[in-house]
Write an enzyme that holds these catalytic residues in place. Structure first.
Site, PDB file in Angstrom:
ATOM      1  N   ASN A  76    -125.451  28.000  31.670  1.00 45.70           N
ATOM      2  CA  ASN A  76    -126.331  27.252  32.560  1.00 45.70           C
ATOM      3  C   ASN A  76    -125.653  27.195  33.928  1.00 45.70           C
ATOM      4  OD1 ASN A  76    -127.804  25.282  33.985  1.00 45.70           O
ATOM      5  ND2 ASN A  76    -128.323  24.218  32.107  1.00 45.70           N
ATOM      6  N   HIS A 146    -136.306  28.390  27.054  1.00 38.63           N
ATOM      7  CA  HIS A 146    -134.854  28.455  26.925  1.00 38.63           C
ATOM      8  C   HIS A 146    -134.364  27.237  26.150  1.00 38.63           C
ATOM      9  CE1 HIS A 146    -135.832  26.511  30.761  1.00 38.63           C
ATOM     10  NE2 HIS A 146    -134.724  25.794  30.627  1.00 38.63           N
ATOM     11  N   HIS A 148    -131.363  24.740  25.196  1.00 35.73           N
ATOM     12  CA  HIS A 148    -130.090  24.218  25.700  1.00 35.73           C
ATOM     13  C   HIS A 148    -129.138  23.968  24.541  1.00 35.73           C
ATOM     14  CE1 HIS A 148    -131.341  23.194  29.885  1.00 35.73           C
ATOM     15  NE2 HIS A 148    -132.550  23.212  29.321  1.00 35.73           N
TER      16      HIS A 148
END
Length: 190
Positions: A76, A146, A148
């Site tokens: 990230n 996406h 995490h």
């Protein structure tokens, strides 16, 4: 005995920076690019999507950690904690229910592998895992799904994010990426 420091003067039309108090300041102006939307796509189309562009770039430049056949793992760019990873399908798809069975399996497998690798590299006490589906749910880039993977440590939620709205990340992204890439094959399992 501590030495008195001369206060750093910054542009401050309201004069708040010059009001003395007992707090030291941790200024994080680099976060303003994220807050201002610098790396967010202009629209939700595939050519504008950073998750569509990442697989076509050099691994170090895109912060790529692992490539699979239907999905990949990337750091990230604006991490909540060191080692914050994202698992993304290559295909530009927004909703979890739109994944093919193969994509869903690989997102799950890469998530499990990433957790094992992060444990081997940095020994977190736990993880936050999740997908924000839609902008209203907190997705910064809602057009490309996406997942995490956020490693957590005991005591990592201190006063900085709670009161100061600042997160101290003690390691450079590229340093973390290199550690994870080097540890992947030996620790991922599956």
């Amino acid at each position: 005995m501590t030495e008195e420091k001369e206060p750093i003067q910054v542009e401050d039309p309201e004069g708040f920076a010059r009001v003395p108090d007992s707090f030291e300041r941790l200024w994080t102006p680099h976060r303003m690019v994220y807050i201002g939307g610098e790396n967010k796509p202009r629209d939700s189309s595939e050519p504008e999507c950073p998750f569509c562009r990442a697989p076509h770039q050099d691994d170090a430049a895109s912060l790529m950690v692992r490539r699979g056949s239907a999905a990949y793992v990337v750091m990230n760019l604006y991490p909540y904690s060191p080692g914050h990873l994202l698992v993304c399908p290559y295909r530009h798809v927004a909703d979890y229910t739109e994944l093919t069975p193969e994509e869903a399996v690989e997102v799950a497998v890469l998530t499990r592998q990433a957790m094992r690798v992060i444990r081997a590299v940095s020994k977190p006490a736990g993880f936050n895992l999740g997908m924000n589906q839609g902008q209203v749910a907190g997705a910064g880039i809602a057009a490309h799904l996406h997942q995490h993977i956020v490693p957590r440590w005991v005591g990592d939620m201190n006063f900085l994010p709670v009161i100061g709205h600042t997160k101290a990340v003690p390691q450079l992204l590229e340093d973390t990426r290199q550690l994870l890439v080097a540890a992947w094959d030996a620790n991922a399992g599956d």
